[in-house]
Design an enzyme around this catalytic site. Structure first.
Site, PDB file in Angstrom:
ATOM      1  N   ASP A 135      67.429   3.030  67.686  1.00 25.24           N
ATOM      2  CA  ASP A 135      66.447   3.343  66.651  1.00 25.24           C
ATOM      3  C   ASP A 135      66.808   2.667  65.316  1.00 25.24           C
ATOM      4  O   ASP A 135      66.625   3.250  64.252  1.00 25.24           O
ATOM      5  CB  ASP A 135      66.423   4.886  66.472  1.00 25.24           C
ATOM      6  CG  ASP A 135      65.217   5.353  65.692  1.00 25.24           C
ATOM      7  OD1 ASP A 135      64.244   4.604  65.632  1.00 25.24           O
ATOM      8  OD2 ASP A 135      65.269   6.458  65.129  1.00 25.24           O
ATOM      9  N   CYS A 190      50.132  11.729  83.005  1.00 24.28           N
ATOM     10  CA  CYS A 190      49.387  12.545  82.039  1.00 24.28           C
ATOM     11  C   CYS A 190      48.065  13.029  82.645  1.00 24.28           C
ATOM     12  O   CYS A 190      47.649  14.167  82.416  1.00 24.28           O
ATOM     13  CB  CYS A 190      49.116  11.758  80.754  1.00 24.28           C
ATOM     14  SG  CYS A 190      50.569  11.605  79.685  1.00 24.28           S
ATOM     15  N   CYS A 193      45.486  15.954  81.590  1.00 21.44           N
ATOM     16  CA  CYS A 193      46.130  16.826  80.608  1.00 21.44           C
ATOM     17  C   CYS A 193      45.890  16.305  79.185  1.00 21.44           C
ATOM     18  O   CYS A 193      45.933  15.114  78.937  1.00 21.44           O
ATOM     19  CB  CYS A 193      47.631  16.880  80.894  1.00 21.44           C
ATOM     20  SG  CYS A 193      48.563  17.811  79.666  1.00 21.44           S
ATOM     21  N   CYS A 200      48.500  19.644  68.655  1.00 29.47           N
ATOM     22  CA  CYS A 200      48.993  19.039  67.407  1.00 29.47           C
ATOM     23  C   CYS A 200      48.290  19.692  66.212  1.00 29.47           C
ATOM     24  O   CYS A 200      47.073  19.603  66.077  1.00 29.47           O
ATOM     25  CB  CYS A 200      48.749  17.537  67.417  1.00 29.47           C
ATOM     26  SG  CYS A 200      49.206  16.796  65.843  1.00 29.47           S
ATOM     27  N   CYS A 216      51.175  12.800  60.920  1.00 32.31           N
ATOM     28  CA  CYS A 216      52.211  13.397  61.783  1.00 32.31           C
ATOM     29  C   CYS A 216      53.283  14.081  60.932  1.00 32.31           C
ATOM     30  O   CYS A 216      53.806  13.504  59.981  1.00 32.31           O
ATOM     31  CB  CYS A 216      52.820  12.306  62.667  1.00 32.31           C
ATOM     32  SG  CYS A 216      54.169  12.904  63.685  1.00 32.31           S
ATOM     33  N   CYS A 243      59.118  17.487  63.987  1.00 32.03           N
ATOM     34  CA  CYS A 243      58.177  18.368  64.702  1.00 32.03           C
ATOM     35  C   CYS A 243      58.349  18.100  66.197  1.00 32.03           C
ATOM     36  O   CYS A 243      58.457  16.952  66.613  1.00 32.03           O
ATOM     37  CB  CYS A 243      56.752  18.040  64.268  1.00 32.03           C
ATOM     38  SG  CYS A 243      55.457  18.789  65.280  1.00 32.03           S
ATOM     39  N   CYS A 246      54.365  18.548  70.192  1.00 36.42           N
ATOM     40  CA  CYS A 246      53.751  17.807  71.309  1.00 36.42           C
ATOM     41  C   CYS A 246      54.733  17.605  72.462  1.00 36.42           C
ATOM     42  O   CYS A 246      54.336  17.157  73.541  1.00 36.42           O
ATOM     43  CB  CYS A 246      53.131  16.491  70.834  1.00 36.42           C
ATOM     44  SG  CYS A 246      54.237  15.405  69.950  1.00 36.42           S
TER      45      CYS A 246
HETATM   46  S1  SF4 Z   1      51.124  17.105  77.078  1.00 37.05           S
HETATM   47 FE1  SF4 Z   1      50.460  15.044  76.522  1.00 37.05          FE
HETATM   48  S2  SF4 Z   1      52.179  13.722  77.045  1.00 37.05           S
HETATM   49 FE2  SF4 Z   1      52.469  15.650  78.134  1.00 37.05          FE
HETATM   50  S3  SF4 Z   1      51.516  15.339  80.138  1.00 37.05           S
HETATM   51 FE3  SF4 Z   1      49.984  16.267  78.805  1.00 37.05          FE
HETATM   52  S4  SF4 Z   1      48.879  14.530  77.978  1.00 37.05           S
HETATM   53 FE4  SF4 Z   1      50.779  13.709  78.800  1.00 37.05          FE
HETATM   54  S1  SF4 Z   2      55.168  15.377  66.262  1.00 38.12           S
HETATM   55 FE1  SF4 Z   2      53.434  15.514  67.685  1.00 38.12          FE
HETATM   56  S2  SF4 Z   2      52.578  17.587  67.423  1.00 38.12           S
HETATM   57 FE2  SF4 Z   2      53.895  17.167  65.665  1.00 38.12          FE
HETATM   58  S3  SF4 Z   2      52.501  16.401  64.131  1.00 38.12           S
HETATM   59 FE3  SF4 Z   2      53.344  14.594  65.166  1.00 38.12          FE
HETATM   60  S4  SF4 Z   2      51.917  14.145  66.809  1.00 38.12           S
HETATM   61 FE4  SF4 Z   2      51.449  16.197  66.072  1.00 38.12          FE
END
Ligand code: SF4
Ligand code: SF4
Length: 312
Positions: A135, A190, A193, A200, A216, A243, A246
């Site tokens: 990174d 995915c 889903c 988010c 974000c 965060c 997600c």
């Molecule tokens: S939560 Fe988002 S990244 Fe995870 S399986 Fe579902 S669509 Fe894909």
């Molecule tokens: S880390 Fe994921 S859930 Fe959190 S603000 Fe960013 S995109 Fe949204």
């Protein structure tokens, strides 16, 4: 460099050695220009890159082509390193991203990458040119991880592996020896889903696979230096640093690998911070408490701003 190698054997030994250091998956892909990503990257930089990440524009070509980043590169080795732990750390009641519980991963993982570099010099040739990053360089790390078969890029834009999820750091080793392997790309699981998109809190996942960094919470609490009124109005949803929402809602993360590494355990500075009255936190105390932690990234002013936005 010209050398005759049993690639299968040498890659197996690099994998085995890397795994002995705590890396999970290791993949080898041929270094090339990522032509397919040129337009999407351009679009993302134009529309979704936050103002304090504009430095990404400067290295556009290097980002697309690791051979320009490090001349002579023939192979990109992608490595994943798990960081999940079950306990939840809170700072004065607020949440921080799991990757930031322990010591700064840049330094700790870099030490391990240097060991792999030495191992490769010993087992391939002392003349090889080799560079490693975690990174810390303009390199499309998720794309390279995908190309080397580590997993797929999910709708939340993170690298996912079917059995192990997304709680991983990614690292890369660039080397001027062809160690590339024939790879079967991982399937994208995915499917239908959309949990990450729906969960988010700031609607930062503007379309499947596209995150608007300006919305974000990770960007807003870590990268952003001066917040505008609009930035301030975006809900941080109790997140003081980073965060994980997600990732938390992602069904693929059902059984994450739990890290055993001592350096990833919550730092003692967190407990000391929680015992402190926030009014007594000054630059000196901040430096002492968080000197080894990624939490220092937004600096004292940014950290305090994040705190006061959550608890005015
Ligand atoms: S939560 Fe988002 S990244 Fe995870 S399986 Fe579902 S669509 Fe894909
Ligand atoms: S880390 Fe994921 S859930 Fe959190 S603000 Fe960013 S995109 Fe949204």
């Amino acid at each position: 460099m010209n050398t005759t190698l049993n690639i299968k054997k040498i890659n197996a030994s690099i994998r085995e050695f890397s795994q002995s250091l705590g890396f999970e998956d290791v993949g080898f892909s041929r270094a090339d220009r990522l032509h397919d990503l040129e337009k999407p990257l351009e679009k993302w930089l134009k529309n979704y890159c936050g103002k304090d990440m504009r430095y990404m524009e400067k290295n556009f070509e290097l980002r697309l082509d690791p051979r320009k980043l490090f001349e002579g590169t023939r192979t990109v080795i992608s490595l994943s390193f798990p960081y999940f732990q079950e306990d939840e750390v809170r700072l004065h009641g607020f949440k921080i991203a799991k990757y930031a519980y322990g010591k700064d991963y840049h330094e700790e993982i870099k030490k391990k990458l240097r060991k792999i570099e030495d191992f490769m010099r010993l087992h391939i040739s002392s003349d090889i040119s080799i560079r490693s990053f975690v990174d810390s360089a303009p390199i499309m790390e998720r794309e390279w991880a995908k190309r080397s078969g580590l997993g797929w890029i999910g709708k939340n834009s993170l690298m996912l592996t079917k059995r192990k999820g997304s709680y991983f750091f990614l690292a890369e080793i660039l080397v001027d020896v062809d160690l590339s392997e024939a790879v079967s790309l991982a399937k994208d699981y995915c499917g239908d889903c959309n949990r990450c998109i729906e969960a988010c809190p700031t609607e930062a996942i503007v379309a499947p696979y596209v995150v608007d960094s300006q919305k974000c919470i990770s960007y807003l609490t870590i990268e952003l230096k001066e917040a505008s009124q609009a930035d301030k109005e975006i809900s941080r949803d109790k997140w003081l640093f980073g965060c994980d929402i997600c990732q938390e809602v992602c069904p693929i993360n059902g059984k994450p690998i739990i890290t055993e590494e001592a350096w990833q355990k919550p730092l003692p500075g967190f407990e000391a911070f929680n015992a402190l009255n926030i009014e007594d936190l000054d630059q000196e105390k901040f430096d002492i408490l968080f000197s080894k932690s990624p939490i220092k990234r937004p600096k004292f002013e940014g950290f305090l701003r994040n705190y006061h936005l959550l608890k005015p």
